[in-house]
Scaffold this motif. Sequence first.
Motif, PDB file in Angstrom:
ATOM      1  N   THR A  38       0.857  -1.190   0.000  1.00 29.04           N
ATOM      2  CA  THR A  38       0.000   0.000   0.000  1.00 29.04           C
ATOM      3  C   THR A  38       0.889   1.233   0.000  1.00 29.04           C
ATOM      4  O   THR A  38       1.766   1.369   0.860  1.00 29.04           O
ATOM      5  CB  THR A  38      -0.901  -0.020   1.254  1.00 29.04           C
ATOM      6  OG1 THR A  38      -1.730  -1.175   1.176  1.00 29.04           O
ATOM      7  CG2 THR A  38      -1.746   1.230   1.351  1.00 29.04           C
ATOM      8  N   ASN A  39       0.693   2.116  -0.993  1.00 31.60           N
ATOM      9  CA  ASN A  39       1.587   3.273  -1.092  1.00 31.60           C
ATOM     10  C   ASN A  39       0.870   4.610  -0.934  1.00 31.60           C
ATOM     11  O   ASN A  39       1.502   5.662  -1.036  1.00 31.60           O
ATOM     12  CB  ASN A  39       2.397   3.235  -2.406  1.00 31.60           C
ATOM     13  CG  ASN A  39       1.539   3.431  -3.642  1.00 31.60           C
ATOM     14  OD1 ASN A  39       0.350   3.741  -3.548  1.00 31.60           O
ATOM     15  ND2 ASN A  39       2.128   3.268  -4.817  1.00 31.60           N
ATOM     16  N   ALA A  69       8.770   1.622  -0.853  1.00 29.86           N
ATOM     17  CA  ALA A  69      10.102   1.007  -0.963  1.00 29.86           C
ATOM     18  C   ALA A  69      10.187   0.201  -2.253  1.00 29.86           C
ATOM     19  O   ALA A  69      10.673  -0.923  -2.273  1.00 29.86           O
ATOM     20  CB  ALA A  69      10.369   0.131   0.248  1.00 29.86           C
ATOM     21  N   GLY A  70       9.673   0.771  -3.319  1.00 35.81           N
ATOM     22  CA  GLY A  70       9.700   0.089  -4.606  1.00 35.81           C
ATOM     23  C   GLY A  70       8.566   0.601  -5.462  1.00 35.81           C
ATOM     24  O   GLY A  70       7.699   1.332  -4.984  1.00 35.81           O
ATOM     25  N   LEU A  76      13.006   4.661  -1.035  1.00 39.89           N
ATOM     26  CA  LEU A  76      14.114   3.927  -0.425  1.00 39.89           C
ATOM     27  C   LEU A  76      15.458   4.632  -0.609  1.00 39.89           C
ATOM     28  O   LEU A  76      16.256   4.729   0.327  1.00 39.89           O
ATOM     29  CB  LEU A  76      14.184   2.518  -1.029  1.00 39.89           C
ATOM     30  CG  LEU A  76      14.888   1.442  -0.226  1.00 39.89           C
ATOM     31  CD1 LEU A  76      14.376   1.370   1.197  1.00 39.89           C
ATOM     32  CD2 LEU A  76      14.702   0.091  -0.921  1.00 39.89           C
ATOM     33  N   ASP A  77      15.686   5.154  -1.808  1.00 37.12           N
ATOM     34  CA  ASP A  77      16.991   5.768  -2.075  1.00 37.12           C
ATOM     35  C   ASP A  77      17.184   7.094  -1.333  1.00 37.12           C
ATOM     36  O   ASP A  77      18.288   7.632  -1.309  1.00 37.12           O
ATOM     37  CB  ASP A  77      17.179   5.993  -3.582  1.00 37.12           C
ATOM     38  CG  ASP A  77      17.251   4.672  -4.329  1.00 37.12           C
ATOM     39  OD1 ASP A  77      17.584   3.663  -3.670  1.00 37.12           O
ATOM     40  OD2 ASP A  77      16.950   4.639  -5.536  1.00 37.12           O
ATOM     41  N   HIS A  86      11.273   7.956   5.113  1.00 36.17           N
ATOM     42  CA  HIS A  86      11.510   6.787   5.960  1.00 36.17           C
ATOM     43  C   HIS A  86      10.715   5.573   5.517  1.00 36.17           C
ATOM     44  O   HIS A  86      10.274   4.787   6.342  1.00 36.17           O
ATOM     45  CB  HIS A  86      11.215   7.090   7.438  1.00 36.17           C
ATOM     46  CG  HIS A  86      10.163   8.121   7.668  1.00 36.17           C
ATOM     47  ND1 HIS A  86       8.838   7.840   7.733  1.00 36.17           N
ATOM     48  CD2 HIS A  86      10.277   9.462   7.820  1.00 36.17           C
ATOM     49  CE1 HIS A  86       8.157   8.966   7.939  1.00 36.17           C
ATOM     50  NE2 HIS A  86       9.008   9.965   7.985  1.00 36.17           N
ATOM     51  N   THR A  87      10.481   5.386   4.290  1.00 31.36           N
ATOM     52  CA  THR A  87       9.817   4.207   3.657  1.00 31.36           C
ATOM     53  C   THR A  87       8.466   3.834   4.291  1.00 31.36           C
ATOM     54  O   THR A  87       7.498   3.675   3.582  1.00 31.36           O
ATOM     55  CB  THR A  87      10.703   2.949   3.608  1.00 31.36           C
ATOM     56  OG1 THR A  87      11.003   2.522   4.921  1.00 31.36           O
ATOM     57  CG2 THR A  87      12.004   3.219   2.851  1.00 31.36           C
ATOM     58  N   PHE A  88       8.400   3.664   5.607  1.00 29.77           N
ATOM     59  CA  PHE A  88       7.100   3.417   6.248  1.00 29.77           C
ATOM     60  C   PHE A  88       6.632   4.722   6.879  1.00 29.77           C
ATOM     61  O   PHE A  88       7.399   5.391   7.572  1.00 29.77           O
ATOM     62  CB  PHE A  88       7.218   2.343   7.338  1.00 29.77           C
ATOM     63  CG  PHE A  88       5.956   2.225   8.148  1.00 29.77           C
ATOM     64  CD1 PHE A  88       4.864   1.525   7.656  1.00 29.77           C
ATOM     65  CD2 PHE A  88       5.835   2.853   9.374  1.00 29.77           C
ATOM     66  CE1 PHE A  88       3.680   1.446   8.380  1.00 29.77           C
ATOM     67  CE2 PHE A  88       4.654   2.781  10.106  1.00 29.77           C
ATOM     68  CZ  PHE A  88       3.589   2.063   9.606  1.00 29.77           C
TER      69      PHE A  88
END
Length: 275
Positions: A38-39, A69-70, A76-77, A86-88
Amino acid sequence: MTGSEIRQRFLDFFEQRGHKVVHSSPLLPANDPTLLFTNAGMNQFKDVFLGNEKRDYTRAVSSQKCIRAGGKHNDLDEVGKTARHHTFFEMLGNFSFGDYFKEDAIKFAWQFLVDDLGLEVNRLWFSVFEGDEEVGPDDEARELWIKAGAAPDRVLGFGRKDNFWQMGDTGPCGPCSEIHYYMGDDPDDPSKNSPEWVNGPGDTTMEIWNLVFMQYNRIALDEGGFLLEPLPAPSVDTGMGLERITAVMQKVKNNYDTDLLRPLVEFTADRAEIR
Ligand code: SER
């Protein structure tokens, strides 16, 4: 104000304006082969925007757990390099499914940030879609920010990369308008609190909230390429990073220094005995 109080304040603000409070959906989307994680807050409403599903409400508000994260939205980078990735994270969002559109979305955002949370207007910047060969410029959003109270020189135009949002290669999408916040110590210095930092390098000015004006479904054509098909009804999808608005409210320069994340850092440091 704690991060939890800010989350509750957002949910209450929109509930008082007729929005149904909806739980965060799981991080693994149930029915969407186009997504690994889920983004965005809008994921669980994708079929509602597309007109394939009806709910018994036309306005919703949520605090959605997200992982970037993708895929199309990959943070992610950036992790470890900026103060704000922070990705999450949790995304605060209000949604309209063919109910209100740009005018109320912009009015609500202004009221929440300026009137309810009390942010300084001279730290806020607003971006709107300046248009391209496929979709025209969003002059309406520009005018609506000015009507809400923004100074005209604080409303800036940007292209597709920053001001046209889509969840992936296909699916609901539309021009968007972002709110950015000057994080520096000199808001009265026009050479520092200045437009070149909006979508610029570093953390001087940070995007805090994205208002997407959902108008199209982007579909893949058999012969290759994509087509923007109008949605059954113009809709609204917004997303504000809970950790980012908490950093603003707690006057810290880094999301990891908010009360949402700092205790996790401290806990891990203690366990790892690195202090
Ligand atoms: N879907 C938009 C975003 O993720 C607004 O929520 O930025």
